[in-house]
Design an enzyme around this catalytic site. Structure first.
Site, PDB file in Angstrom:
ATOM      1  N   SER A 704       0.909  -1.368   0.097  1.00  0.00           N
ATOM      2  CA  SER A 704       0.210   0.148  -0.017  1.00  0.00           C
ATOM      3  C   SER A 704       0.789   1.350   0.132  1.00  0.00           C
ATOM      4  O   SER A 704       0.300   2.388   0.087  1.00  0.00           O
ATOM      5  CB  SER A 704      -0.970  -0.037   1.207  1.00  0.00           C
ATOM      6  N   LYS A 747      -5.375   4.094   9.553  1.00  0.00           N
ATOM      7  CA  LYS A 747      -4.551   4.799   8.817  1.00  0.00           C
ATOM      8  C   LYS A 747      -4.889   6.421   8.988  1.00  0.00           C
ATOM      9  O   LYS A 747      -4.173   7.227   8.997  1.00  0.00           O
ATOM     10  CB  LYS A 747      -4.228   4.506   7.361  1.00  0.00           C
TER      11      LYS A 747
END
Length: 834
Positions: A704, A747
């Site tokens: 990611s 996140k």
């Protein structure tokens, strides 16, 4: 039955006159023809007095015939004891002429006679067999002995000493016989008297009777006494050894038996009997299933027949104690008031709405359907978010008992299934132990730290849990120690884990996984005000009159002293402040201490976490990325720099293979789009590229960070600075597409903690924004990107890059395109750490 009698005291006394009767027997005239009485299991000697039981008809007729004449009868031993009708060949020829001294008829038809041996004789001829045997005999006369002989004297003395010794070794010979033996002077009579009292076998006694010579007969007796002496000596040694080997357990056995007899005499109850009675009563009251109760009573029967000090008795008692203490039929009644349960869950925990909703759904279904299997939930989330304490709240809301076992570091399968009862110190597994502790077969059972189970040569505990956590199998769960099926279908199992990666797939498939994300700053503030501060004040002995912590001070502690998804460190820091205040209060200060952001450092020291320097200004080649870890989200920075070289690529920062491949993919994409970025086609031929991710000691991996790497490379190659208030996450392909990622909420929380105002996410993650709280979305702008160009338009100060300036004309400035902002509600997916 003929023959065989035991001498009583009267009969033994009559033997005292045996020597006196010798003269009478010699003068008595014995007829040549006498009735025969076959005897078995005994040999009658002259001068021997003994009772005989006569039962056979032919023998009774012989007694009657002797009594009708001169009371004399010939006694001969039959060869086979079991022969009911002996033939002449089955009877020894040498016997004894005897006189019937007494006769008594018994009620059962038998006759008891008392006979005295008179002289030896030999059967010469059988004359009649009906109504009884009639035989012609010849009298056996012993040879005359010399008057004085040292040899005979020594032999007689040796025989007497041998007899005394075997009596001392335990041979049962009456004292009267010993007195007669001491006074005996004739070797033949001595041999016959000893032979008739030492209990010889029939064949040995018959052989001795047939020896005519008195000296020879006495020598044979001496040999038999020697043999008997050796046998008795060996027997005494064996008994002595047996007594020495009889240890403490045998001694205690005899003492216990004596104690039991004394207690019975005193009318007291036997403790062992009372114990067995109590166990039987407990088994009947335990509400066991029929097959279980049958086995328990069977083992109780074995224990009842067993000595209390036997090794297996202790094991059986322990087993039966476990059987009666297990909650086979004991259950708590569920409190099915949905509103009350909701109130309790809200009191104990702020936020965690999804889990509260699931518990209330279970209670609602249980209220509508009485018989249903308990759910098997798995709470997955970072440490400190309240997974374990949530289990206690669920138990309180449902009115059930709560049991918790920690599986961290467990490597032995027996910890789950128990040990076999054959092992010393065997115990049931932790599941059965937990149910016994709860005293209920429907508790809330928490399996803590499920992801930290181990496996080694002792087995795989996670495989043993497959049966426990399978609703289709756990109604027949069998523990190795109990070895009987126990119904676990009523138990509500709740497992906790920090990550799902280490949980085996088959085990994970049996559970309903519920993700717990980290808390936002506002949620931490509210939890601190409701729970953490009051608890720490109570634990440190202070009250509200001693301390006041402002909301801004709590926010300062959250931002400067903790960086976590959970609340443990926050509670520690609050506890540190409370301890400092408690000391001052203990020293006598009476004022109320007000904690503000300005005074926090006075209690906790300098701030531990500050905003990173890289975020102060826009820089070329420095991009803010977002990562997921088992303890929550993290912010990481990707740095790229260009220098003169030969087209090399250097990657540093302890990157994993997947992360390195993301850099390669990003660089290949940039090379394929060199013209669009106004780069020369051979732009790599004269430069080296170095990509670095700080915090190099920490391993990093995952796909990611792909768009973060690509943005850093584009910024470094085009010399366009990256906006410092933008963070991003997403995987990149060679075609420049942005692929979805996991752990979105974690996140986003990490970005907010770091002061980020704009977050770029893959377009396919837009659906996950629905699970992110709205108050989080209000703090940031969320941009969705389908391709890398969407990312660059937001992240770079200018995009597309300006074309190279022509001679005499400056390069045109290009404004960034407007950003696409989306929002939604609640909770993101989990993903691997990057």
């Amino acid at each position: 039955m003929d023959d065989k009698g035991v001498k009583d005291d009267t009969e033994v006394k009559e033997e005292k006159d045996a020597t006196e009767l010798r003269t009478e027997s010699e003068e008595l005239k014995i007829p040549d023809v006498l009735p025969l009485l076959p005897v078995r299991d005994v040999v009658v000697y002259p001068y021997m007095i003994l009772p005989l039981f006569v039962g056979r008809e032919v023998s009774i007729n012989a007694v009657d015939q002797a009594l009708s004449r001169d009371r004399l009868i010939f006694l001969a031993t039959q060869r086979e004891m079991g022969d009911e009708e002996p033939t002449p060949e089955g009877i020894y020829s040498v016997g004894t002429v005897a006189m019937i001294m007494r006769m008594l008829k018994l009620p059962d038809g038998r006759v008891k006679i008392l006979v005295q041996g008179l002289a030896k004789g030999r059967i010469v001829e059988f004359l009649e067999s009906k109504p009884c045997y009639s035989v012609r005999i010849e009298r056996i006369v012993e040879p005359t002995m010399p008057e004085e002989s040292l040899e005979i004297e020594a032999l007689m003395r040796a025989v007497k000493e041998q007899l005394t010794q075997i009596v001392s070794l335990g041979k049962p010979i009456s004292p009267e016989v010993m007195v007669i033996v001491e006074n005996m002077q004739e070797p033949g009579s001595l041999a016959d008297l000893i032979a008739s009292n030492v209990g010889l076998r029939v064949d040995d006694a018959q052989k001795l009777l047939e020896i005519i010579d008195p000296i020879e007969r006495l020598q044979k007796v001496n040999e038999l006494l020697n043999k008997e002496h050796e046998l008795l000596d060996m027997q005494a040694k064996i008994q002595t050894a047996a007594k020495e080997e009889m240890g403490k357990s045998q001694r205690e056995y005899f003492l216990r038996e004596q104690l039991r007899a004394i207690q019975q005499e005193l009318g007291e109850t036997d403790p062992r009997t009372e114990e067995i009675t109590e166990l039987r009563k407990a088994i009947e009251q335990a509400k066991m299933p029929p097959n279980v109760e049958k086995e328990a009573l069977k083992q109780l029967g074995r224990l009842e027949q067993m000595h209390p000090d036997a090794a297996e008795a202790g094991m059986l008692r322990t087993f039966l104690d476990w059987m009666v203490e297990l909650p086979w039929g004991k259950a708590t009644k569920d409190l099915l008031d949905i509103r009350r349960a909701k109130t309790i869950l809200d009191e104990d925990h702020f936020y965690l709405e999804k889990i509260k909703e699931r518990i209330l759904e279970f209670l609602a279904v249980r209220k509508l359907r009485k018989k249903m299997k308990g759910p098997i939930l798995c709470f997955v989330g970072p440490p400190g978010v309240g997974k374990t304490s949530l289990g206690k709240s669920i138990a309180r809301a449902m009115g059930r008992k709560f049991v918790r076992i920690s599986l961290g570091g467990v490597r032995d399968e027996a910890e789950i299934r128990g040990h076999r009862r054959t092992y010393v110190g065997a115990l049931p597994g932790r599941i059965i132990q937990g149910l016994k502790q709860a005293s209920s077969n429907n508790p809330v059972f928490m399996l803590d730290e499920l992801d930290k189970l181990g496996a080694d040569f002792r087995g795989d505990p996670s495989s043993a849990l497959l049966e426990v956590l399978d609703p289709e199998q756990n109604h027949m769960f069998s523990d190795h120690y109990i070895n009987l099926p126990f119904n676990l279908s009523n138990v509500m199992f709740i497992a906790t884990a920090n990550q799902m990666d280490t949980i085996p797939g088959p085990l994970l498939d049996r559970m309903e996984v519920i993700q717990l994300s980290g808390y936002t700053e506002e949620e931490k503030l509210e939890i601190a005000k409701r729970y953490l501060i009051p608890r720490q004040m109570k634990e440190n002995g202070i009250s509200e009159k001693d301390i006041a912590i402002t909301d801004e001070a709590v926010k300062a502690i959250i931002a400067r002293y903790t960086r976590e998804a959970g609340l443990r460190n926050l509670e520690r820091e609050i506890g540190g402040v409370c301890r400092k205040v408690a000391r001052k209060v203990a020293e006598g200060e009476t004022k109320r201490f007000r904690i503000t952001p300005a005074t926090v450092a006075r209690y906790l020291g300098p701030a531990r976490f500050l905003r990173e320097v890289e975020m102060e200004t826009n820089e070329v080649g420095v991009v803010t990325g977002l990562a997921w870890t088992p303890v929550g989200g993290e912010v990481l920075f990707v740095e790229a720099t260009i220098m003169k070289g030969k087209g090399g690529l250097t990657l540093t920062g302890h990157l994993g293979d997947v992360m390195k491949e993301s850099v390669q993919a990003a660089l290949s994409y940039i090379r394929s789009k060199a013209k669009e970025f106004h780069l020369q086609e051979d732009f790599l031929s004269g430069v080296d590229i170095h990509v670095h991710v700080p915090a190099g000691a920490i391993p990093k991996d995952g796909p990611s960070a792909g768009i973060t790497m690509a943005t850093a490379l584009v910024s470094a190659l085009t010399r366009i600075p990256v906006r410092r208030d933008v963070a991003m996450t997403g995987e990149i392909t060679l075609r420049g597409k942005v692929l979805p990622i996991g752990g979105l909420k974690e996140k986003m929380l990490a970005a907010i903690r770091a002061g980020i105002t704009t977050i770029i996410i893959p377009e396919q993650n837009q659906k996950d924004l629905e699970e992110v709280p709205k108050h989080i979305l209000k703090k940031v702008s969320v941009v969705t990107a389908k391709v890398i160009d969407d990312v660059l338009k937001v992240a770079l100060e200018t995009f597309p890059p300006p074309a190279p300036a022509r001679e005499g004309k400056p390069a045109a400035k290009v404004k960034a395109l407007p950003r696409k902002i989306v929002s939604g509600s609640r909770k993101g997916m989990a993903a691997g750490a990057e």
